[in-house]
Design an enzyme around this catalytic site. Structure first.
Site, short mmCIF file in Angstrom:
data_model
loop_
_atom_site.label_atom_id
_atom_site.label_comp_id
_atom_site.label_asym_id
_atom_site.label_seq_id
_atom_site.Cartn_x
_atom_site.Cartn_y
_atom_site.Cartn_z
N GLU A 2 0.82 -1.21 0.00
CA GLU A 2 0.00 0.00 0.00
C GLU A 2 0.86 1.26 0.00
OE1 GLU A 2 -2.41 -3.30 0.61
OE2 GLU A 2 -0.68 -2.72 1.85
N HIS A 43 -11.44 -6.50 7.64
CA HIS A 43 -11.95 -6.19 6.31
C HIS A 43 -13.21 -5.33 6.35
CE1 HIS A 43 -9.49 -9.79 5.60
NE2 HIS A 43 -9.35 -9.36 4.37
#
Length: 337
Positions: A60, A129
């Site tokens: 990321e 998540h």
């Protein structure tokens, strides 16, 4: 006009933007050949080639770091973080670099990047998540934060975000991606929302950043919500029969304070609903703004309905999220105040 799910609307927005401007590039983990874990980028690599839609390593910080460099060079990256929960390795670059470039360079450089992130619950992802981290971005000067609640807004807001000269955090509620809540993965209270699919123009259009929408007109109480919680608020208003006005904020920064103030001044009551944890959530900022600007109009304290102040196991996901019953209680209690 075409019937599109939110996934299709988001894909259409990127397709339109890439077709109009060759400086727009799309990349992230699995977004190229595979088309993204939620298929939001499906077909874009085949149409525009591997130099404009491509896969990134599982990094990321690498995704955001290269996007900032591309933006400084003159490109317009629209990158995907596979889940909002994964953005933390890149948080330093988002907040200390992307958000600051315009100011640190005295306007010599801008950072026209969009960082797309699926947010919130809907897949039994639990703690890793299903997070809703919008408040971590709204606190940072220099970032814009967008949370659409329907396909029409999703496409128009995303095109506007890509065309914006500054960094935009684009949070996509996972529960609104594919279609109606049909009960297969939810508890029986799941006639929560109307079908999130809707009529969406095929071509180019924008929804302005910083302008809220009235999802439901009313005169008794104002509900401030965004993303999935707009539909939850609508369901609660319908089930209770309370004449609630539901304001869909659409963008959190910039915030349409004028619409909020006008609504609360009319109704005299306010309930704030969001999916994130209660403490230090964006709802606290909304409640403070309402108190500051509408104090003499208020007939009752501003109420907040939010997620728990605790991590939660996967199996408890549907208890954690605010549902129509919790919002309905807040509406009734605020009406009695």
């Amino acid at each position: 006009m075409a019937q599109m799910s939110m996934i299709e609307a988001i894909r259409s927005a990127m397709d339109i933007a890439m077709g109009r401007d060759e400086d727009v590039v799309v990349y992230g983990e699995d977004v190229g050949y595979f088309g993204g874990v939620f298929r939001c980028t499906q077909g874009l690599q085949q149409k525009y080639g591997k130099t404009r839609c491509f896969d990134a390593p599982i990094s990321e910080s690498g995704i955001v770091g290269t996007a900032i460099g591309m933006a400084a060079y003159g490109l317009k990256p629209c990158v995907e973080i596979q889940f909002a929960d994964y953005m933390y390795p890149a948080y330093d670059q988002i907040t200390q670099e992307a958000a600051r470039i315009r100011y640190r360079s005295n306007g010599q450089f801008t950072c026209p990047i969009v960082i797309r992130m699926p947010t919130g619950g809907g897949i039994f992802g639990g703690q890793t998540h299903s997070q809703s981290p919008e408040a971590l971005f709204t606190h940072v000067a220099g970032l814009k934060t967008v949370v659409p609640s329907n396909p029409y807004d999703a496409k128009g807001l995303l095109i506007a975000a890509i065309e914006d000269p500054d960094p935009v955090i684009f949070l996509e509620p996972k529960r609104l991606y594919n279609g109606p809540f049909d009960g297969h993965h939810e508890r029986p209270v799941v006639s929560w929302a109307k079908h999130p699919a809707g009529d969406v123009p095929d071509g180019h259009y924008t929804v302005p950043l910083g302008k809220a929408a009235l999802a439901r007109a009313g005169s008794a109480i104002t509900v401030l919500a965004y993303g999935t919680m707009v539909h939850v608020a609508l369901a609660a208003a319908q089930e209770t029969g309370i004449d609630a006005e539901v304001v869909d904020l659409r963008t959190l920064v910039p915030l349409d304070l004028d619409t909020i103030v006008a609504s609360v001044a009319k109704t005299g009551r306010c309930v704030v609903v969001h999916e994130a944890t209660l403490t230090s959530g964006f709802g606290g900022e909304l409640a403070a703004l309402v108190q500051e600007h509408c104090f003499y109009h208020l007939e009752a304290p501003v109420a907040r309905v939010a997620g728990w102040d605790t991590p939660y196991p996967h199996a408890q996901e549907w208890d954690y999220f605010p549902g129509p019953a919790r919002v309905a209680r807040a509406l009734a209690e605020t009406m009695e105040g």
